[in-house]
Every structure is written in structure tokens, then in C-alpha cells.
Scaffold this motif. Sequence first.
Motif, PDB file in Angstrom:
ATOM      1  N   LEU A 282      -1.139   2.430   4.532  1.00 57.64           N
ATOM      2  CA  LEU A 282      -0.918   1.605   3.346  1.00 57.64           C
ATOM      3  C   LEU A 282      -2.062   1.845   2.365  1.00 57.64           C
ATOM      4  CD1 LEU A 282       0.516  -0.695   1.779  1.00 57.64           C
ATOM      5  CD2 LEU A 282      -0.854  -2.316   3.121  1.00 57.64           C
ATOM      6  N   VAL A 283      -1.716   2.218   1.147  1.00 61.11           N
ATOM      7  CA  VAL A 283      -2.707   2.493   0.102  1.00 61.11           C
ATOM      8  C   VAL A 283      -2.502   1.469  -1.010  1.00 61.11           C
ATOM      9  CG1 VAL A 283      -3.616   4.209  -1.486  1.00 61.11           C
ATOM     10  CG2 VAL A 283      -2.602   4.935   0.682  1.00 61.11           C
ATOM     11  N   ILE A 284      -3.553   0.736  -1.327  1.00 65.02           N
ATOM     12  CA  ILE A 284      -3.460  -0.369  -2.281  1.00 65.02           C
ATOM     13  C   ILE A 284      -4.147   0.004  -3.581  1.00 65.02           C
ATOM     14  CG2 ILE A 284      -4.046  -2.787  -2.706  1.00 65.02           C
ATOM     15  CD1 ILE A 284      -4.216  -3.105   0.389  1.00 65.02           C
ATOM     16  N   ALA A 285      -3.432  -0.134  -4.690  1.00 66.65           N
ATOM     17  CA  ALA A 285      -4.037   0.012  -6.016  1.00 66.65           C
ATOM     18  C   ALA A 285      -4.745  -1.292  -6.340  1.00 66.65           C
ATOM     19  CB  ALA A 285      -2.974   0.328  -7.065  1.00 66.65           C
TER      20      ALA A 285
ATOM     21  N   THR B  18       6.649  -5.800 -13.705  1.00 61.56           N
ATOM     22  CA  THR B  18       5.929  -6.674 -12.784  1.00 61.56           C
ATOM     23  C   THR B  18       6.196  -6.351 -11.332  1.00 61.56           C
ATOM     24  OG1 THR B  18       7.704  -8.312 -12.899  1.00 61.56           O
ATOM     25  CG2 THR B  18       5.864  -8.540 -14.436  1.00 61.56           C
ATOM     26  N   ALA B  19       7.214  -5.608 -11.014  1.00 63.05           N
ATOM     27  CA  ALA B  19       7.487  -5.331  -9.608  1.00 63.05           C
ATOM     28  C   ALA B  19       8.329  -4.085  -9.467  1.00 63.05           C
ATOM     29  CB  ALA B  19       8.216  -6.515  -8.978  1.00 63.05           C
TER      30      ALA B  19
ATOM     31  N   VAL C 170       5.695   1.421  -4.265  1.00 63.49           N
ATOM     32  CA  VAL C 170       6.289   0.132  -4.618  1.00 63.49           C
ATOM     33  C   VAL C 170       5.623  -0.358  -5.894  1.00 63.49           C
ATOM     34  CG1 VAL C 170       6.863  -2.179  -3.814  1.00 63.49           C
ATOM     35  CG2 VAL C 170       6.648  -0.313  -2.158  1.00 63.49           C
ATOM     36  N   GLY C 171       6.404  -0.427  -6.970  1.00 64.42           N
ATOM     37  CA  GLY C 171       5.893  -0.775  -8.285  1.00 64.42           C
ATOM     38  C   GLY C 171       6.023   0.401  -9.226  1.00 64.42           C
TER      39      GLY C 171
ATOM     40  N   CYS D 125       1.575  -0.388  -5.630  1.00 61.56           N
ATOM     41  CA  CYS D 125       1.233  -0.270  -7.046  1.00 61.56           C
ATOM     42  C   CYS D 125       1.832  -1.416  -7.844  1.00 61.56           C
ATOM     43  CB  CYS D 125       1.721   1.066  -7.595  1.00 61.56           C
ATOM     44  SG  CYS D 125       0.894   2.500  -6.871  1.00 61.56           S
ATOM     45  N   LEU D 126       2.040  -2.531  -7.194  1.00 63.47           N
ATOM     46  CA  LEU D 126       2.589  -3.705  -7.862  1.00 63.47           C
ATOM     47  C   LEU D 126       1.556  -4.329  -8.786  1.00 63.47           C
ATOM     48  CD1 LEU D 126       4.302  -5.216  -4.718  1.00 63.47           C
ATOM     49  CD2 LEU D 126       5.515  -4.388  -6.753  1.00 63.47           C
ATOM     50  N   ASN D 127       2.032  -5.039  -9.781  1.00 62.74           N
ATOM     51  CA  ASN D 127       1.134  -5.760 -10.675  1.00 62.74           C
ATOM     52  C   ASN D 127       1.877  -6.949 -11.271  1.00 62.74           C
ATOM     53  OD1 ASN D 127      -1.134  -6.445 -12.123  1.00 62.74           O
ATOM     54  ND2 ASN D 127      -0.598  -5.150 -13.862  1.00 62.74           N
ATOM     55  N   PRO D 128       1.984  -8.041 -10.515  1.00 60.75           N
ATOM     56  CA  PRO D 128       2.634  -9.226 -11.077  1.00 60.75           C
ATOM     57  C   PRO D 128       1.923  -9.699 -12.340  1.00 60.75           C
ATOM     58  CG  PRO D 128       2.184  -9.489  -8.729  1.00 60.75           C
ATOM     59  CD  PRO D 128       1.459  -8.268  -9.170  1.00 60.75           C
ATOM     60  N   ALA D 129       2.648 -10.382 -13.198  1.00 64.81           N
ATOM     61  CA  ALA D 129       2.022 -10.975 -14.382  1.00 64.81           C
ATOM     62  C   ALA D 129       0.844 -11.837 -13.943  1.00 64.81           C
ATOM     63  CB  ALA D 129       3.043 -11.816 -15.143  1.00 64.81           C
TER      64      ALA D 129
END
Length: 321
Positions: free
Chosen positions: A98-101, A320-321, A7-8, A68-72
Motif C-alpha cells: 500500500l502506497v499512500i500519497a 474527491t474520490a 484509488v483516486g 491517491c484520494l483527497n476528500p474535500a
Amino acid sequence: MAVHLIVGAGMVGSTTARQLAERGEQVRIVSRSGRGPAHPQVQRVAADATDAARLGELADGVAAIYNCLNPAYHRWLTDWPPMAAALLTAAERSGAPLVIAGCLYGYGEVAGPMTEENPLAATHPKLRMRADMWRAALAAQRAGRIRAVTEVRGSDYLQAQSILSFVMGKPLLAGRRAFVPGPLDVPHTWTSINDMAAMLVTAATDERAWNRAWHVPSAPPLTVRELATRFTRAVGAPAPRLATIPGPIFRAAGLLSPMMRELQTTAYQFARPFVMDSTAATATFGRHPQPIDEALRETAALLGGVPGRTSGTPETQPVTA
């Protein structure tokens, strides 16, 4: 063969998707726009990362879910909570790890090299949010709601969204003076996005990585001046000319630019040594960082400065998503 759900579709998500695809795995990459790397093993899906029901459908039967999301940066307080909640729900319904960047913001200001044992002591609301996301995910695992969770933490990336790529890179490639929003001679750890992606894949596929955080194996720390010098030498550009942006101008720029304003939030990372210790991941999984000159040449190629292999293509630039 099970599918890996990413996701991302920014640089981290797309690089992770490509690495998985190149080893023969099936990948489903989700972003609001439906972007991602063009590869026969990669399915690109347009979906809203806050839609827990839709993510749950996409996560059904997958091998792992990668956040792998990265909002502004200036929207973290509004965008992260519903995204993080939706991903936890998808992990709960699917039973997939669940693996979080992740990043180092949750530690806050530190003295000495950071290890995974450092307390998550950030007090600024935006920085504390990243720590709270991890605490919530780990609590869900310990309560039996989700099967497994792990967070992979990197420092400032070399190839994207860092002082090098965002501020210094293009001026240095053109032989111009680069103006830097911080001190030039303080040691700092820099992480290759390729190493972040490789560690995410390891964390998803090796059960030894589950239910704790890991630091990404990264090159030895360099000051901003050392990094600029290494960068120009690696790509054959003129010797770097650097100057620090005066504090009043830096603060004034933050009134006009959300990105410059967010750099002020994390300015402490450049005011004194900001060094990440990643020996645990190297010792456990045998992972070592990409040679830094190779990563710097990729950075230049992404900036349009030199020919060569890059980690991404125009369709995989940060979103951003």
C-alpha cells in the motif's frame, strides 16, 4: 503483467497513472465517477472508495495499491476514516503493498526543516487524522496484516490545490493584483505533482522504500513573493502585484467558504518558515525535482493562461474520490 491499482483520479492519481502507463505498465484507476486519463494502458473504473469488498475485488493480484484520494478538506473527519479502512482491508486481502500519497500536516507546527524523522505531533483533529492514518497502516504492517506500506509526503503542490493555483495564478496571469491569505516573505517548500507521482511509483516498485515515509524531492524553498515573481517571469506575465488579505476579512471569508476556512487551519504553515528536507529520497533513489520553471509553466497552462504541455487534461482535474 501485473496491474497497478490507483484509488483516486485527481491530479495526483491521474499523473501517477499516466507515468506508469507511459513506462508500459497496466493501470486500473478508481474514482466515484469513473474518470481518469484516457490511455490504452489505463482502465477507468467507477467505484466507491469506502466499499472495502469492491476495492478488494479490484485489488486482487495487483502489483501495488496507491491511495491517491483527497476528500474535500472540510469533510476529512467524516470521509477519511472509511476510505482509509477500506484501503487497508484491500491491501490485507490482496497482499499488495500500500502506497499512500501523504502530506506534511501530521507534523503540526515545526521549528526548522522537516525530515522524515520529525515526530508526528499535530494536535488539530484534522491534521492529527493524517498522522493517525499512517500510524494505523504501519501498525497493520508490523502486525503482519499487510505486506508493506509506505507514505510519500509532499508540500503544497504547484499545479493544483495550492495558493498559487487556487488564489494567485489567474490574477497574476491577467496582470491583476493577487490577494494572498498569509505573509508574503516567509520561505516555503513547493512540490511538483509530477515529482509526487514519480516518487509514488518509486515507493511502490522499489522495496527499499517500504515500511517508512519519504519526502518528495522538491525545489528549494521560495517565499510567496518569490514564487509569484518566478511564476510571472516563467510565463511572460506582468510583474506580480501582491497584497495580504487582512486577518478580519480572511476570517470572515471562512464563514462563507469551506476552502477559506480550511486555509485558516493550516495558516501556521505560512506564518513562519515551512521547509521540507527531501535529501533522503534523493540520496537513496537518485530522484531530483522537476525544474521549477517547467512546473510553473504547466501550472499556467492548467489555468488556461499559456499554451504548452500540461500534467493533466480536463477529465483529470481534482475530484474527491
